[in-house]
Structure formats: structure tokens, C-alpha cells
Design a protein around this motif. Structure first.
Motif: not given
Ligand SMILES: Nc1ncnc2c1ncn2[C@@H]1O[C@H](COP(=O)(O)OP(=O)(O)OP(=O)(O)O)[C@@H](O)[C@H]1O
Ligand SMILES: Nc1ncnc2c1ncn2[C@@H]1O[C@H](COP(=O)(O)OP(=O)(O)OP(=O)(O)O)[C@@H](O)[C@H]1O
Ligand SMILES: [Mg+2]
Ligand SMILES: [Mg+2]
Lengths: 256, 256
Positions: A10, A151-153, A156-157, A160, A192, B17, B21, B42, B44, B47-48, B55, B89, B220-221, B223-224
Motif C-alpha cells: 500500500q 526507506e523509513y515510511f 512503517e507500512g 500493516h 538508511l 507527506t 510536513i 498509512q 506517515n 509518524a514523521g 487506534e 489504520v 528520507s532519514e 522521519p525515522s
């Protein structure tokens, strides 16, 4: 009956379409009759094989919504032994139109039943969502391949997605297996990439293909010429990576 | 009333995303009270910004499906003047649950009505689809920003996105405008990047932001570590690009 394999994740932009095109085309070039079904309203797999999308030519939308028989929508591509069922923008509406159908998650599985042994492999390229189009593909599939961007995102998915696969296995398709996880756009120079790859290996072990597909601009150029990278730039790293993946995939088929 | 801006593109992985952000956080750092709504299952954007998805904590799902008032789900973030409405989710099911609601595309717009002038800007991060979550965001929005990856598949989808925006303008939200198109993951060394950028400039002219966001691993680093790149690596190219984009966005606000 062919083996039905869904290409799903997804998370957007992780290489689902690129992997679907190159597994399907790669197997056709190895001599196996293969069918690629484009389940994404973006119709990128259709375009990546050089076929202009068109709302006037029957495709997967007609199979799902208008009960068109599958054999009426199977088309040849420029690649010998590779056929495709195209998608088009009408599929954007299919998620909503499927909601009120009886056994709405099983519509594709039912439509694939009459398929004889004309093809050895059948791939389904899924959209970036866990809606009814992806659920139909997972319900019809014997197995699923998950392209995974390092990659991080994307990481994360994954949890799920696996939960969804378990739900499908429990309620919709008990036979669904995980065919494998393929690392895409991998760049060994980036921490990463290496960190995410390590985390995935810890959780999924041998279900991760040894072949990681490197980031390679040839792979993103090829679709604008309507062809897989095998013909666009056969000596590129991308072409080599996907040829290796095809061989690794085939080797696993003999040991079900 | 704040200005409502949707960040949308059905193509996956184009930087929606990351742009949401960094525009929201960047404006907060410039002194503007900003609210970011995560409309993507998702989660993101949640999380970011360093917020674990849950939930059990009310979020946008409760606003759309359980009619929770917006003020109950607005949360502070680690960044001063930046608030967020989180996603989780449960939102995967919202597309289907919204189908049978009266005025299903207007649910978010209605929920945002009681928002006073507590925030100057409100951003909505959309999922990679043109389903009811994105339609709700486009129906509620005053304008839309389209992150555009300079690749072939992303270009293919742009025409359809614009068609959808026109449909929304005609039937759901006559006031919807195109705020701008931002080129993301741009790599000036690649012909593909330059070619796609040229094609977009020809069609969209001055609606394309002069600031192109380069491909930069720091983005891309970040968000982790649950933080925008402004604090993760303030001197990075990614941080500079998004600061420039924030300034360009602000300059355009004074000339409505
Ligand atoms: N290994 C690679 N190296 C470089 N570019 C790649 C690679 N794999 C895919 N791409 C490019 O990255 C973009 C995303 O890939 P692709 O469209 O296959 O992902 P997807 O998961 O199918 O996206 P979506 O979620 O929108 O369906 C495309 O422009 C594609 O050409
Ligand atoms: N300019 C950039 N340089 C390098 N990496 C980037 C850049 N922008 C975004 N990324 C990374 O690329 C991936 C895709 O970006 P992002 O998740 O923001 O796209 P998206 O459009 O929101 O994806 P989705 O369609 O799944 O919602 C992420 O892993 C992100 O960290
Ligand atoms: Mg795709
Ligand atoms: Mg996103």
C-alpha cells in the motif's frame, strides 16, 4: 491453471509496477507464457508495456464491473509470450462500485476461474492502497510478492500489510502465501538503505530475495519508451538485477 | 478562518507527506499557527512528526466516521505553533464506510466549519488515490498543492489529477484553486528529470514553484527520528529547499 501472483504494497512509489512489468516480461523472455493484469487505475503497467490507455477498449474494469469474460480482454504485447489485461481511468470508480456487490472481494477470483492452462504465470499489479482492488487481487492470488523500498515510511507500512495478508488468509483465501519480499531502489552507499534492509532480513529471513534491485535511472527511463529495460538498455544494472530476480523466482518454483 | 490547502497526487511516493510536513513545520517556524491533518491511513505524516500512531487516540477517523468535533482531536507537536490531527489504520476502512454517508464528499468540509481563527494555515496530507479521502480534502480545500516527481509514470497521472480537480471545482467546491505544483526528488544531472520538468513548465507555466526540491537522503532519514529535516540536519540541501519553498509560498499569499 497458471500460478496467480499479486504484486502488492500500500506504500506508494516502492516499485510495484516496475517489478510487475519486469517479472512478467522476464519470464516471457525465458519462454514461459505469462499474463499481466493491471489492477491500478493509474494504468502504469499498461503504459509501461507501450499500450495507450483507453476507456473504449475493454479491460479489467469490464471484468470486475460489467462481468466481461476474461478471454475477451486478454491482449498481446510487443513481447512474445507476454499478454496483458489493461486498466484505465474508469477503475478509479471501481473501488466504490464494488462495495455493494455480493462477495465483493471474490469478483476477480471468480473471473479467473475459466482460465485454462494457456499461461504458466499470472501477475497482478496492485494500486497503492488496501482497498477492494488490492483485496480482490490478494483473494485471487496463490502468493504475493512485496516490493519494499529501503526507506523509513515504507518500513512503517510493512507490519500493516502483513496484518492484512493474515486477515485475507483467515477470511478470504486460506491458500495465500508470501512468495517473497524484494528490496527495490536499493543504494548500498546509504546507511538508511542498509539499516532498513537489515531490519527486514531480521523479520522475514529467507523470504527476502537475495537479489536487491539497485536504484538505476534506466529503470525509470524505460517506461517512457513503452518497453521494459531488457530491450531499452539490456546491459544496464537494472536489467541485470531483474534478470537475476527472475532466475531466483524460477528456482523457488521448483521447490514449492 | 485559516486557509485550507490539500497536498494531493494519486501517484504514489512522489513526496506528498514530505512536502506536507515541511510546509506545515516551516510555516510554524516562521511564526504562523499551522494545523496539519493526516488524511492517509498509512499515517506517515503522524509518524514523521514523532507521534506514534494509535487506534485508541481519537483522530481524523473519528471526525469523518464518528462525528467527533475537530477541536477534540487537535494535538500539539514538538514544534511550537504546529498542531496535528493524527491518522491511524482505522482510516483504511473509511473509504468504504464513507460511501453510504449523505453528502459523503462534504464530511470533512462540514467538520472544519467550526474552526475559528486559531490557525493561519491548515494542510491536508492525502493518500495515493482519488477516493473519498482525497475527494473530502479537495472539497474542503481553498487550494491544492501538487508534489510532482520528475519521472514518466508521475507525469502520466498529472492529466487525470487535473481532470479530477476540474470535476471537484464543477460539482463539489467551486472555489478550489491550484496553489502550485512543486517538483520533488529533482536531480538536475538526469535527462529524465530535466525533460519532465520542461514538459510540466510548458503546461503549467507560472503555477510551478521556482523552488524544486532536490533528491536529498537527509529528507528520507529525518522521519525515522520523528522530526522534520529543519532540526534533523538544518544545513542540508533538503532543509534549504523546503525553507525556500516556504518563502515562495508565503510571497504568493500576499497577492491573492
Ligand atoms: N530500481 C529503480 N531505480 C530507479 N527508479 C525506479 C526503480 N524502480 C522504480 N523506479 C521508478 O520509481 C518510480 C516509482 O516506481 P513504480 O511506479 O514502479 O512504483 P509503484 O509502487 O508501482 O508506484 P504506485 O504506488 O504509484 O503504484 C517510477 O517512476 C519508476 O520508474
Ligand atoms: N526530496 C527527497 N529526496 C529524497 N528522498 C525523499 C525526498 N522526498 C521524499 N523522499 C522519500 O521518498 C519516499 C516517498 O516520499 P513520501 O512518502 O513523502 O511520498 P508520498 O507521496 O507521501 O507517498 P505515498 O504516495 O505513499 O503517500 C519517502 O521514503 C521519503 O522519505
Ligand atoms: Mg504502480
Ligand atoms: Mg504520503
Amino acid at each position: 491453471m497458471p500460478k496467480f501472483i499479486a504484486i502488492a504494497n500500500q506504500k506508494g512509489g516502492v516499485g510495484k509496477t516496475t517489478t510487475a512489468i519486469h517479472l512478467a516480461a522476464g519470464l516471457a523472455l525465458e519462454g514461459f507464457r505469462t499474463l499481466l493484469i493491471d489492477m491500478d487505475p493509474q494504468h502504469n503497467a499498461t503504459a509501461g508495456l507501450g499500450i495507450a490507455a483507453s476507456e473504449n477498449r475493454p479491460g479489467i474494469y469490464d471484468v470486475l464491473i460489467n462481468e466481461a469474460p476474461l478471454h475477451e480482454v486478454i491482449r498481446k504485447t510487443a513481447i512474445e509470450r507476454l499478454d496483458v489485461v489493461t486498466s484505465d481511468v474508469r477503475l478509479h470508480g471501481a473501488e466504490i462500485e464494488l462495495v455493494s456487490k455480493i462477495a465483493r472481494e471474490h469478483v476477480l477470483a471468480e473471473a479467473l476461474k475459466p482460465l485454462g492452462s494457456s499461461h504458466v504465470f499470472l501477475f497482478m499489479d496492485c494500486p497503492p492502497s488496501l482497498g477492494l482492488l488490492t483485496l480482490n487481487a490478494l483473494t485471487a492470488a496463490h502468493s504475493v510478492i512485496v516490493p519494499m523500498q529501503c526507506e523509513y515510511f515504507a518500513l512503517e507500512g510493512l507490519a500493516h500489510l502483513m496484518k492484512t495478508v493474515k486477515l485475507v488468509q483467515r477470511h478470504l483465501n486460506t491458500g495465500l502465501e508470501i512468495e517473497g519480499i524484494v528490496l527495490t531502489m536499493f543504494d548500498g552507499r546509504l546507511n538508511l538503505s542498509k539499516q532498513v534492509a537489515e531490519e527486514i532480513a531480521q523479520v522475514f529471513g529467507s523470504r527476502v530475495y537475495k537479489t536487491a534491485v539497485s536504484r538505476n535511472v534506466r529503470l525509470s527511463e524505460a517506461p517512457s519508451f513503452g518497453q521494459p529495460v531488457y530491450s531499452y538498455d539490456p546491459s544496464s544494472r537494472g536489467a541485470q538485477n531483474y534478470r537475476d530476480l527472475v532466475h531466483e523466482f524460477l528456482a523457488a518454483q521448483n521447490h514449492p
